[in-house]
Design a protein around this motif. Structure first.
Motif, PDB file in Angstrom:
ATOM      1  N   UNK A   1       0.836  -1.212   0.000  1.00  0.00           N
ATOM      2  CA  UNK A   1       0.000   0.000   0.000  1.00  0.00           C
ATOM      3  C   UNK A   1       0.864   1.253   0.000  1.00  0.00           C
ATOM      4  N   UNK A   2       1.903   1.245   0.842  1.00  0.00           N
ATOM      5  CA  UNK A   2       2.805   2.409   0.902  1.00  0.00           C
ATOM      6  C   UNK A   2       3.477   2.638  -0.451  1.00  0.00           C
ATOM      7  N   UNK A   3       3.968   1.571  -1.070  1.00  0.00           N
ATOM      8  CA  UNK A   3       4.661   1.693  -2.356  1.00  0.00           C
ATOM      9  C   UNK A   3       3.716   2.181  -3.448  1.00  0.00           C
ATOM     10  N   UNK A   4       2.474   1.699  -3.447  1.00  0.00           N
ATOM     11  CA  UNK A   4       1.517   2.110  -4.482  1.00  0.00           C
ATOM     12  C   UNK A   4       1.095   3.570  -4.302  1.00  0.00           C
ATOM     13  N   UNK A   5       0.876   3.978  -3.057  1.00  0.00           N
ATOM     14  CA  UNK A   5       0.409   5.343  -2.811  1.00  0.00           C
ATOM     15  C   UNK A   5       1.498   6.392  -2.988  1.00  0.00           C
TER      16      UNK A   5
ATOM     17  N   UNK B   1      -4.753   7.468   4.527  1.00  0.00           N
ATOM     18  CA  UNK B   1      -5.082   8.736   5.175  1.00  0.00           C
ATOM     19  C   UNK B   1      -3.829   9.548   5.471  1.00  0.00           C
ATOM     20  N   UNK B   2      -2.804   8.887   6.001  1.00  0.00           N
ATOM     21  CA  UNK B   2      -1.569   9.593   6.346  1.00  0.00           C
ATOM     22  C   UNK B   2      -0.854  10.104   5.093  1.00  0.00           C
ATOM     23  N   UNK B   3      -0.796   9.272   4.043  1.00  0.00           N
ATOM     24  CA  UNK B   3      -0.103   9.690   2.811  1.00  0.00           C
ATOM     25  C   UNK B   3      -0.794  10.897   2.197  1.00  0.00           C
ATOM     26  N   UNK B   4      -2.136  10.894   2.161  1.00  0.00           N
ATOM     27  CA  UNK B   4      -2.874  12.049   1.612  1.00  0.00           C
ATOM     28  C   UNK B   4      -2.610  13.310   2.432  1.00  0.00           C
ATOM     29  N   UNK B   5      -2.586  13.144   3.758  1.00  0.00           N
ATOM     30  CA  UNK B   5      -2.337  14.281   4.627  1.00  0.00           C
ATOM     31  C   UNK B   5      -0.929  14.829   4.428  1.00  0.00           C
ATOM     32  N   UNK B   6       0.061  13.928   4.388  1.00  0.00           N
ATOM     33  CA  UNK B   6       1.447  14.356   4.203  1.00  0.00           C
ATOM     34  C   UNK B   6       1.638  15.007   2.829  1.00  0.00           C
ATOM     35  N   UNK B   7       0.961  14.456   1.802  1.00  0.00           N
ATOM     36  CA  UNK B   7       1.072  15.039   0.456  1.00  0.00           C
ATOM     37  C   UNK B   7       0.555  16.468   0.447  1.00  0.00           C
ATOM     38  N   UNK B   8      -0.604  16.694   1.089  1.00  0.00           N
ATOM     39  CA  UNK B   8      -1.152  18.054   1.168  1.00  0.00           C
ATOM     40  C   UNK B   8      -0.207  18.970   1.945  1.00  0.00           C
ATOM     41  N   UNK B   9       0.336  18.452   3.060  1.00  0.00           N
ATOM     42  CA  UNK B   9       1.263  19.257   3.845  1.00  0.00           C
ATOM     43  C   UNK B   9       2.524  19.585   3.042  1.00  0.00           C
ATOM     44  N   UNK B  10       2.973  18.618   2.229  1.00  0.00           N
ATOM     45  CA  UNK B  10       4.163  18.853   1.396  1.00  0.00           C
ATOM     46  C   UNK B  10       3.905  19.973   0.392  1.00  0.00           C
ATOM     47  N   UNK B  11       2.717  19.948  -0.247  1.00  0.00           N
ATOM     48  CA  UNK B  11       2.387  21.012  -1.204  1.00  0.00           C
ATOM     49  C   UNK B  11       2.358  22.367  -0.507  1.00  0.00           C
ATOM     50  N   UNK B  12       1.736  22.407   0.682  1.00  0.00           N
ATOM     51  CA  UNK B  12       1.695  23.664   1.439  1.00  0.00           C
ATOM     52  C   UNK B  12       3.102  24.097   1.848  1.00  0.00           C
ATOM     53  N   UNK B  13       3.920  23.119   2.246  1.00  0.00           N
ATOM     54  CA  UNK B  13       5.290  23.435   2.662  1.00  0.00           C
ATOM     55  C   UNK B  13       6.104  23.997   1.499  1.00  0.00           C
ATOM     56  N   UNK B  14       5.956  23.392   0.311  1.00  0.00           N
ATOM     57  CA  UNK B  14       6.710  23.862  -0.847  1.00  0.00           C
ATOM     58  C   UNK B  14       6.314  25.294  -1.214  1.00  0.00           C
ATOM     59  N   UNK B  15       5.012  25.602  -1.158  1.00  0.00           N
ATOM     60  CA  UNK B  15       4.582  26.965  -1.451  1.00  0.00           C
ATOM     61  C   UNK B  15       5.139  27.938  -0.413  1.00  0.00           C
TER      62      UNK B  15
ATOM     63  N   UNK C   1       7.858  12.344   0.741  1.00  0.00           N
ATOM     64  CA  UNK C   1       6.503  12.016   1.210  1.00  0.00           C
ATOM     65  C   UNK C   1       6.491  10.650   1.884  1.00  0.00           C
ATOM     66  N   UNK C   2       7.184   9.674   1.271  1.00  0.00           N
ATOM     67  CA  UNK C   2       7.248   8.337   1.861  1.00  0.00           C
ATOM     68  C   UNK C   2       7.941   8.369   3.221  1.00  0.00           C
ATOM     69  N   UNK C   3       9.040   9.134   3.316  1.00  0.00           N
ATOM     70  CA  UNK C   3       9.764   9.199   4.591  1.00  0.00           C
ATOM     71  C   UNK C   3       8.908   9.804   5.692  1.00  0.00           C
ATOM     72  N   UNK C   4       8.267  10.940   5.396  1.00  0.00           N
ATOM     73  CA  UNK C   4       7.430  11.587   6.401  1.00  0.00           C
ATOM     74  C   UNK C   4       6.229  10.723   6.773  1.00  0.00           C
ATOM     75  N   UNK C   5       5.652  10.029   5.778  1.00  0.00           N
ATOM     76  CA  UNK C   5       4.508   9.159   6.066  1.00  0.00           C
ATOM     77  C   UNK C   5       4.919   8.016   6.986  1.00  0.00           C
ATOM     78  N   UNK C   6       6.077   7.394   6.720  1.00  0.00           N
ATOM     79  CA  UNK C   6       6.549   6.297   7.571  1.00  0.00           C
ATOM     80  C   UNK C   6       6.809   6.777   8.989  1.00  0.00           C
ATOM     81  N   UNK C   7       7.421   7.950   9.119  1.00  0.00           N
ATOM     82  CA  UNK C   7       7.690   8.465  10.465  1.00  0.00           C
ATOM     83  C   UNK C   7       6.387   8.751  11.214  1.00  0.00           C
TER      84      UNK C   7
END
Length: 517
Positions: free
Chosen positions: A232-236, A283-297, A262-268
């Motif tokens: 699941x982690x690898x696919x997401x 749920x965690x991967x989606x949340x981290x992905x959104x946070x990553x986009x916000x962080x990059x901006x 994203x994978x590193x932060x999700x695993x942590x």
């Protein structure tokens, strides 16, 4: 009765007399009127005759004046005609004179041409005689010197070549000294000022590819029953999780640094939470992905704000933030881009150029590296395409295209960005390269210098930033050293790719020793 009749008669007589008197009076008034009318008629006739007489005189006067005016105009036209005729006569005389002059010159040219032809014929004859004498002298010289004509010509060419080589080397050295003398102070001051004024803290982050596990039991939970969790982690996230025999460690493998982060932060996050199952992972991967986009901006906004370069398109800001997770030879690309922006801005200020535009070009010069792992093409091509898409200044686009020399720079700011890029990349500790590539670069440097005649041995020093060439003193003099150094420098520039600059130093040493016995 008689009185009445008398009264009637008197009345009748009075009436008759009144009528008679009236008639007489009327006749007398008519005569007077006729006389008055005749007088008026005579006066009118006199006036009419006077008017006619005056009109006749005025008409004659006007006719006379018109006649005089017409005669005056006719005389003027006649004078113009006379002047034109005189002018034509003079022009005709000039043309005749020119015609005579040209005819005279043509005759002179014919005479000179005949003389030249005679001289050419004499020269041809003299040339033949001279060539005959030269051939005879050559035979005599060949007999005396025991050298053929080809040998003598080759010897002369060798002498001329050596002389010209010495002159060329001297000229190159003089021009280089002159250019260095003029540019050294200005360049040193500008670059020194840029480096001294850049006080950014050096924090070199390395790509994280390994996640530390709190225990071996956590490794099994990440794998999950029949490997559901790890799949699941690898696919997401689009990464590969490598679980080997290394205790308490898990390796993340992916060419995309964003996915890897994203994978590193999700695993942590999952390891801290403890709930590791497919639904929670998603749920965690989606949340981290959104946070990553916000962080990059946010990171992009911070970079733009720190540099003070004004408004930038939101998509470009996001790409700037993505550079935080991109590395080049171990150097963080966002940190490198900000360094280039600072350096270019400081140098632009020293030269009186647009400091804000120079910073903008420096920050965006490597923007293509934010997407070069997702799209085909070099980071220069992709960066130029993105900058044009979001309406960047033409100077910024040219700086992106020319900072590696692939396109000629069209502005001083583009040259400053290229110089700032080299400064940031060549700064000690900024980048690292593999040992194999490092050794190959040093060997290539030494081999290039060893190819030149008169080179005894070569040493690449200072991590390949300088090459020292030992010259054979009996083959190469001090003047020729300048030309060899120039040729080595050109060959390095044409055949090698390297960060920063490489200094070429030639050393010629002559030693004389005697042994006293």
């Amino acid at each position: 009765m008689e009185n009445v009749l008398i009264s009637i008669l008197i009345g009748i007589v009075g009436i008759v007399l009144g009528i008679i008197i009236r008639m007489v009076m009327e006749k007398m008034g008519l005569a007077k009127a006729k006389a008055s009318a005749q007088t008026v008629l005579d006066e009118a006739n006199n006036k009419a005759e006077n008017i006619v007489r005056q009109a006749t005189l005025d008409g004659k006067q006007q006719i006379y004046e018109l006649k005089l005016e017409a005669e005056k105009q006719i005389k003027a036209k006649q004078q113009e005609v006379v002047d034109m005729e005189n002018k034509l006569i003079r022009r005709e005389d000039n043309l005749n004179f020119r015609d005579e002059t040209i005819t005279h010159k043509e005759k002179q040219l014919e005479d000179k041409n005949r003389i030249v032809q005679d001289k050419i014929a004499n020269l041809d004859k003299m040339e033949q005689d001279l060539q005959t004498k030269i051939d005879n002298q050559l035979h005599v010289l060949e007999h005396v010197s025991n050298m053929t004509e080809q040998d003598a010509r080759k010897e002369i060419m060798n002498i001329v070549e050596k002389k010209m080589e010495k002159e060329v080397a001297t000229y190159i050295r003089e021009k280089e000294d002159e250019a260095q003398q003029k540019a050294a102070d200005t360049v040193k001051n500008i670059i020194a000022t840029a480096i001294q004024r850049y006080a950014q803290e050096e924090t070199i982050e390395r790509t994280v590819s390994t996640v530390t596990l709190p225990s071996e039991e956590m490794k099994g939970r990440i794998i999950g029953r029949e490997g559901r969790n790890i799949k699941t982690i690898e696919q997401l996230t689009g990464v590969d999780l490598i679980i080997d025999d290394t205790p308490d460690a898990l390796t993340i493998s992916c060419f995309d640094p964003i996915r890897r982060e994203i994978a590193r932060l999700s695993l942590e996050t999952l390891m801290r939470d403890g709930r590791i199952q497919p639904a929670r992972i998603e749920e965690v991967v989606n949340k981290v992905t959104k946070e990553m986009n916000d962080t990059m901006i946010k990171v992009g906004d911070d970079a733009v704000f720190k540099l003070g370069i004004g408004k930038i398109h939101r998509e470009l800001v996001k790409l700037i933030g993505r550079l935080k997770y991109r590395y080049s030879y171990g150097q963080n690309v966002l940190q490198h881009s900000m360094e280039v922006a600072y350096f270019a801005g400081i140098m632009a200020a020293e030269l009186g150029l647009n400091q804000s535009l120079a910073k903008r070009a420096g920050l965006l010069h490597d923007i293509g590296k934010a997407i070069d792992f997702e799209q085909d093409g070099s980071h220069i091509e992709l960066g130029s395409k993105v900058a044009k898409k979001y309406g960047e200044n033409a100077v910024v686009i040219n700086a992106i295209e020319s900072h590696h020399g692939e396109v000629p720079p069209t502005s001083l700011i583009a040259n400053l960005v290229a110089a700032a890029d080299a400064l940031s990349a060549a700064r000690p500790g900024a980048r690292f390269e593999s040992m194999e590539g490092y050794i190959q670069r040093l060997e290539q440097l030494e081999n290039i210098a060893n190819e030149f005649d008169g080179v005894e041995r070569t040493y690449a020093i200072q991590a390949g930033r300088e090459i020292r060439v030992m010259i054979q003193p009996e083959k190469v003099d001090d003047v020729k050293m300048t030309k060899i150094a120039h040729d080595i420098r050109e060959k390095i520039e044409n055949e090698m790719t390297y960060p920063g600059q490489i200094k070429v130093t030639l050393i010629r040493e002559t030693r004389v020793s005697e042994i006293a016995k």
